[in-house]
Design an enzyme around this catalytic site. Sequence first.
Site, PDB file in Angstrom:
ATOM      1  N   GLY A  10      -1.341  -6.393   4.899  1.00 35.14           N
ATOM      2  CA  GLY A  10      -2.733  -6.706   4.617  1.00 35.14           C
ATOM      3  C   GLY A  10      -3.477  -5.399   4.395  1.00 35.14           C
ATOM      4  O   GLY A  10      -2.863  -4.349   4.167  1.00 35.14           O
ATOM      5  N   ALA A  52       6.077   3.204  -3.279  1.00 35.25           N
ATOM      6  CA  ALA A  52       5.094   3.755  -4.230  1.00 35.25           C
ATOM      7  C   ALA A  52       4.377   2.612  -4.942  1.00 35.25           C
ATOM      8  O   ALA A  52       5.004   1.653  -5.389  1.00 35.25           O
ATOM      9  CB  ALA A  52       5.799   4.642  -5.258  1.00 35.25           C
ATOM     10  N   GLY A  89     -10.001  -9.560  -9.527  1.00 29.26           N
ATOM     11  CA  GLY A  89     -10.072  -8.134  -9.885  1.00 29.26           C
ATOM     12  C   GLY A  89      -8.712  -7.454  -9.825  1.00 29.26           C
ATOM     13  O   GLY A  89      -8.597  -6.265 -10.109  1.00 29.26           O
ATOM     14  N   TYR A 110      -2.268  -6.280 -10.352  1.00 28.81           N
ATOM     15  CA  TYR A 110      -1.657  -5.895  -9.065  1.00 28.81           C
ATOM     16  C   TYR A 110      -0.981  -7.098  -8.397  1.00 28.81           C
ATOM     17  O   TYR A 110       0.167  -7.007  -7.937  1.00 28.81           O
ATOM     18  CB  TYR A 110      -2.748  -5.321  -8.162  1.00 28.81           C
ATOM     19  CG  TYR A 110      -2.277  -4.800  -6.816  1.00 28.81           C
ATOM     20  CD1 TYR A 110      -1.720  -3.519  -6.710  1.00 28.81           C
ATOM     21  CD2 TYR A 110      -2.410  -5.558  -5.664  1.00 28.81           C
ATOM     22  CE1 TYR A 110      -1.304  -3.034  -5.478  1.00 28.81           C
ATOM     23  CE2 TYR A 110      -2.001  -5.076  -4.436  1.00 28.81           C
ATOM     24  CZ  TYR A 110      -1.452  -3.809  -4.341  1.00 28.81           C
ATOM     25  OH  TYR A 110      -1.043  -3.335  -3.125  1.00 28.81           O
ATOM     26  N   ILE A 148       0.321   1.501  -7.022  1.00 32.03           N
ATOM     27  CA  ILE A 148      -1.028   1.876  -7.479  1.00 32.03           C
ATOM     28  C   ILE A 148      -1.870   0.630  -7.715  1.00 32.03           C
ATOM     29  O   ILE A 148      -1.345  -0.474  -7.858  1.00 32.03           O
ATOM     30  CB  ILE A 148      -0.994   2.699  -8.791  1.00 32.03           C
ATOM     31  CG1 ILE A 148      -0.272   1.926  -9.910  1.00 32.03           C
ATOM     32  CG2 ILE A 148      -0.347   4.055  -8.567  1.00 32.03           C
ATOM     33  CD1 ILE A 148      -0.458   2.520 -11.301  1.00 32.03           C
TER      34      ILE A 148
END
Length: 241
Positions: A178, A83, A143, A147, A85
């Site tokens: 990737g 999981a 950006g 993450y 995001i």
Amino acid sequence: MGRVALVSGGTRGIGEAISIALQAAGYAVAASYHGNEEKAAEFHRATGIPVFKWDVSDYEACVAGIARVEEQLGPIDILVNNAGITRDGMFHKMTLAQWNEVIGTNLNGLFNMTHPVWPGMRDRGFGRVINISSINAQKGQAGQVNYSASKAGDLGFTKALALEGASRNITVNAICPGYTATDMVRAIPQAVLDEKILPQIPVKRLGLPEDIARCVLFLASDDAGFITGSTLSANGGQHME
Ligand SMILES: NC(=O)c1ccc[n+]([C@@H]2O[C@H](COP(=O)([O-])OP(=O)(O)OC[C@H]3O[C@@H](n4cnc5c(N)ncnc54)[C@H](OP(=O)(O)O)[C@@H]3O)[C@@H](O)[C@H]2O)c1
């Protein structure tokens, strides 16, 4: 086979392919999800794999959810922490909420999901923990400070926990996909994909969820018992590490 596998975020995207591959290999599989009821129901109808809803960023929810899975299927032998995001934005515009959400799901989620299953794996003397990190943990990505940080944290988690699991026959490994054709990548504008991302991938295509599922299948198998603390890159040659 008889082994039980839990795949977090196992109802769509890469997780869906992982759940299906593990089921086809004879594992008893459970798939967790967060909020996409429609997709989870469709996945369950198509595969028969039981689905369980909870938020991996919530420790108590993980404890309760894992208890429900174990009640239905038995002790978890293989945990796939899939999981994840994105909440992208340049750092100077990134909000604390964007940071916290991504760290909460992608990094804290590994603690929350693995901590409840770890004592049982130690007691039984077998376990496989497979963490889905990312190419952007390895190379960084503008950006995606949140993450990249969360996914690089997953790699540190993998290596340290591998050392703790080794004497109990528990392996802990990471996979760095990737760019892979799922909803996460479909959110990227087509022009950006065509002009910026695909030209950087030597094999000239996006990964398929099944490419990643085959890596999981190998790391879950008895054949991979000597491999622990490793990072398996599956990125079409885009980044070599
Ligand atoms: N796609 C790529 O190019 C790529 C590349 C490198 C790494 N990855 C990593 O691979 C993993 C899977 O990515 P994907 O592209 O398949 O993503 P995806 O299509 O967006 O699916 C994400 C899955 O995770 C679940 N999920 C998200 N937040 C959750 C939470 N808080 N609690 C429980 N479940 C949660 C979602 O549940 P719902 O369906 O209920 O929303 C969904 O099942 C992620 O960790 C991602 O970072 C992906």
